[in-house]
Scaffold this active site. Structure first.
Site, PDB file in Angstrom:
ATOM      1  N   ARG A 299      51.077  44.342  37.376  1.00 50.73           N
ATOM      2  CA  ARG A 299      49.296  44.017  37.517  1.00 50.73           C
ATOM      3  C   ARG A 299      49.345  42.671  38.404  1.00 50.73           C
ATOM      4  O   ARG A 299      49.036  41.342  37.492  1.00 50.73           O
ATOM      5  CB  ARG A 299      48.292  44.235  36.414  1.00 50.73           C
ATOM      6  CG  ARG A 299      47.198  43.249  36.589  1.00 50.73           C
ATOM      7  CD  ARG A 299      46.346  44.531  36.841  1.00 50.73           C
ATOM      8  NE  ARG A 299      45.134  44.162  37.119  1.00 50.73           N
ATOM      9  CZ  ARG A 299      43.753  43.261  37.685  1.00 50.73           C
ATOM     10  NH1 ARG A 299      45.140  42.857  38.945  1.00 50.73           N
ATOM     11  NH2 ARG A 299      42.883  42.458  37.761  1.00 50.73           N
TER      12      ARG A 299
ATOM     13  N   HIS B 281      45.871  36.810  37.779  1.00 56.08           N
ATOM     14  CA  HIS B 281      44.291  36.835  38.090  1.00 56.08           C
ATOM     15  C   HIS B 281      43.921  36.585  36.391  1.00 56.08           C
ATOM     16  O   HIS B 281      44.443  36.033  35.978  1.00 56.08           O
ATOM     17  CB  HIS B 281      43.647  38.015  37.661  1.00 56.08           C
ATOM     18  CG  HIS B 281      44.203  39.181  37.072  1.00 56.08           C
ATOM     19  ND1 HIS B 281      45.266  39.811  36.452  1.00 56.08           N
ATOM     20  CD2 HIS B 281      43.253  39.378  35.266  1.00 56.08           C
ATOM     21  CE1 HIS B 281      45.380  40.573  34.940  1.00 56.08           C
ATOM     22  NE2 HIS B 281      43.784  40.678  35.018  1.00 56.08           N
TER      23      HIS B 281
ATOM     24  N   HIS C 244      40.035  36.685  34.500  1.00 58.32           N
ATOM     25  CA  HIS C 244      38.139  36.821  33.509  1.00 58.32           C
ATOM     26  C   HIS C 244      37.583  35.814  33.247  1.00 58.32           C
ATOM     27  O   HIS C 244      38.047  35.394  32.875  1.00 58.32           O
ATOM     28  CB  HIS C 244      38.643  37.672  32.825  1.00 58.32           C
ATOM     29  CG  HIS C 244      39.533  39.137  33.149  1.00 58.32           C
ATOM     30  ND1 HIS C 244      39.210  40.132  34.298  1.00 58.32           N
ATOM     31  CD2 HIS C 244      41.265  39.067  32.768  1.00 58.32           C
ATOM     32  CE1 HIS C 244      40.312  40.527  34.064  1.00 58.32           C
ATOM     33  NE2 HIS C 244      41.296  40.644  33.376  1.00 58.32           N
TER      34      HIS C 244
ATOM     35  N   GLU D 286      40.653  38.430  26.844  1.00 59.82           N
ATOM     36  CA  GLU D 286      41.270  40.220  27.113  1.00 59.82           C
ATOM     37  C   GLU D 286      42.219  40.663  26.259  1.00 59.82           C
ATOM     38  O   GLU D 286      42.808  39.701  26.004  1.00 59.82           O
ATOM     39  CB  GLU D 286      42.430  40.668  28.977  1.00 59.82           C
ATOM     40  CG  GLU D 286      43.349  41.636  28.730  1.00 59.82           C
ATOM     41  CD  GLU D 286      43.495  41.758  30.118  1.00 59.82           C
ATOM     42  OE1 GLU D 286      42.927  41.523  31.455  1.00 59.82           O
ATOM     43  OE2 GLU D 286      44.557  41.958  30.103  1.00 59.82           O
TER      44      GLU D 286
ATOM     45  N   HIS E 163      46.848  35.407  34.091  1.00 54.93           N
ATOM     46  CA  HIS E 163      47.497  35.920  33.470  1.00 54.93           C
ATOM     47  C   HIS E 163      48.005  36.987  34.450  1.00 54.93           C
ATOM     48  O   HIS E 163      47.656  36.967  34.945  1.00 54.93           O
ATOM     49  CB  HIS E 163      47.315  36.457  32.054  1.00 54.93           C
ATOM     50  CG  HIS E 163      45.736  37.296  31.804  1.00 54.93           C
ATOM     51  ND1 HIS E 163      45.221  37.205  32.119  1.00 54.93           N
ATOM     52  CD2 HIS E 163      45.808  38.693  32.156  1.00 54.93           C
ATOM     53  CE1 HIS E 163      44.038  37.567  32.468  1.00 54.93           C
ATOM     54  NE2 HIS E 163      44.543  39.058  32.546  1.00 54.93           N
TER      55      HIS E 163
ATOM     56  N   GLU F 249      32.961  43.943  37.362  1.00 58.70           N
ATOM     57  CA  GLU F 249      32.343  43.354  38.404  1.00 58.70           C
ATOM     58  C   GLU F 249      31.358  41.586  38.814  1.00 58.70           C
ATOM     59  O   GLU F 249      31.950  41.602  40.310  1.00 58.70           O
ATOM     60  CB  GLU F 249      30.727  44.321  38.409  1.00 58.70           C
ATOM     61  CG  GLU F 249      30.121  44.033  37.548  1.00 58.70           C
ATOM     62  CD  GLU F 249      29.825  45.568  36.811  1.00 58.70           C
ATOM     63  OE1 GLU F 249      31.671  44.718  36.055  1.00 58.70           O
ATOM     64  OE2 GLU F 249      29.048  45.663  36.358  1.00 58.70           O
TER      65      GLU F 249
HETATM   66 FE   LIG Z   1      43.370  40.715  32.736  1.00 59.00          FE
END
Ligand SMILES: [Fe+2]
Ligand SMILES: [Fe+2]
Length: 385
Positions: A95, A98, A100, A105, A144, A167
């Site tokens: 993953r 990125h 947020h 998270e 992360h 979104e």
């Molecule tokens: Fe994340």
């Protein structure tokens, strides 16, 4: 903005009526008109929002190296303040890097082995390995990445403290680089323009990677301080709170200090058990069912209540302050976790509440004899067998 009047507006309206009534001396106080908002019937309330979402039954995002199924406000509008994602990574799957922007998270690993890297604003970095029963917490905005470093599929359920996290607030490294003028990327990363021209042109999200060999590779910079605030908590190693019908493990900011916005509770109910009637004064509750089946009735005041049954992969949402219980059904024990959007855990159970009252009040309130009241429990029951 809701068309309904706030309590404050209603009080203001009420005092306006009182002022008006002052010029009508013939009206006794008890006869003054009630100040309800125009057009609003005080006895009518919106029906309860749907509080069940079958997360694992959705298709979600599927790629070569993994998949992700989301429960954000888009899919599950009842849950405005907590969102979840069920993510699977194939061996080696990544993953990508990125952050947020609007949410922290949290995650619990259900299967497999996941390596995470995270950077905090003070420049400290952390690399950790998570196995089933471990939870992580990355504060809002910390960068992360995740990788499945085992030979089996990794499955983990992520939780976010904002229903809109997806979104409006997920920022991926490939998306960012693809939207930045190439000469800037080349200068900033000290890369050859030809290399920059071959970077991904859009967000990759989940991508294939190599299963790392032991010993694990060092980070690019080997002089970064390791984070002083661990973002890993071994939930399954914690001593559970035991009850006659099961157990629970409650992790607040006290046990897991970096976890400043959420509380996690892993719960286990034996066949025939139920978690007694209660409510949470300070938080919403977002449940994900791992195994077994349950029945939940949510009580939303004003004569409103609704019952739903839940099984593996399904999500239950209980709004802050709403009454509820969880009853195990079927032959299998039920295991689920609940996320609360507060760093402290608050609960009021019906048994303890009633026990904090004199018998005559309960007798009058329930219209039952005092010898019946004498049967009531004297303390919180937790999980009843
Ligand atoms: Fe994340
Ligand atoms: Fe609860």
């Amino acid at each position: 903005m809701s068309p309904k009047l706030s309590r404050r507006q209603m009080l203001t309206a009420a005092s306006a009526v009182t002022v008006g009534a002052a010029v009508l001396p013939s009206l006794a106080a008890s006869e003054q008109p009630q100040a309800y908002p125009v057009g609003k019937d005080p006895g009518k309330h919106e029906p309860l929002a749907n509080f069940k979402f079958d997360l694992e039954a959705t298709t979600g995002w599927v790629g070569e190296a993994g998949s992700a199924k989301e429960a954000t406000v888009e899919e599950f509008p009842a849950s405005q303040h907590i969102a979840g994602v069920s993510m699977r990574l194939k061996p080696g799957g990544i993953r990508e890097l990125h952050w947020h922007a609007i949410a922290a998270e949290w995650a619990v690993v259900l299967n497999g082995t996941v390596r995470t890297t995270v950077i905090s604003p003070n420049g400290e970095s952390a690399t950790d390995i998570f196995q089933p029963g471990d939870i992580w917490y990355f504060p809002k905005g910390h960068g992360h990445a995740l990788q499945n470093i085992g030979n089996d599929e990794a499955h983990f359920v992520l939780g976010f403290d904002d229903g809109h996290f997806s979104e409006f607030g997920t920022f991926s490294i490939t998306d960012w680089m693809a939207r930045t003028p190439p000469h800037i990327v080349a200068r900033n990363l000290n890369l050859d323009p030809a290399t920059v021209a071959n970077l991904p042109r859009k967000e990759l999200y989940i991508l294939p990677g190599k299963i790392p060999q032991n010993p694990l590779e060092e980070n690019l910079a080997d002089d970064l301080e390791t984070s002083q605030s661990p973002h890993k908590f071994r939930l399954s190693n914690m001593k559970p709170l035991s009850f006659p019908g099961g157990w629970e493990r409650i992790v607040t900011a006290k046990e897991f200090p970096i976890n400043t916005t959420l509380t996690s509770v892993m719960q286990y109910l034996e066949p025939g058990a139920f978690r007694e009637l209660h409510w949470h004064p300070n938080a919403d509750e977002w449940q994900y069912y791992i195994s077994g089946h349950s029945r939940v009735t949510v009580f939303g005041a004003h004569g409103r209540a609704q019952t739903e049954e839940f099984g593996p992969g399904q999500v239950c949402f209980i709004q802050q302050g709403f009454g509820h219980y969880v009853e195990q059904v079927g032959s299998e024990p039920v295991k689920f976790f609940a996320l609360f959007n507060s760093p402290t855990f608050e609960e009021i159970s019906i048994s303890k509440w009633l026990a904090g009252n004199p018998a005559s009040i309960i007798s009058d309130n329930f219209l039952i004899a005092k010898q019946e009241v004498a049967r009531l429990p004297r303390k919180a029951l937790g999980i009843v067998k």
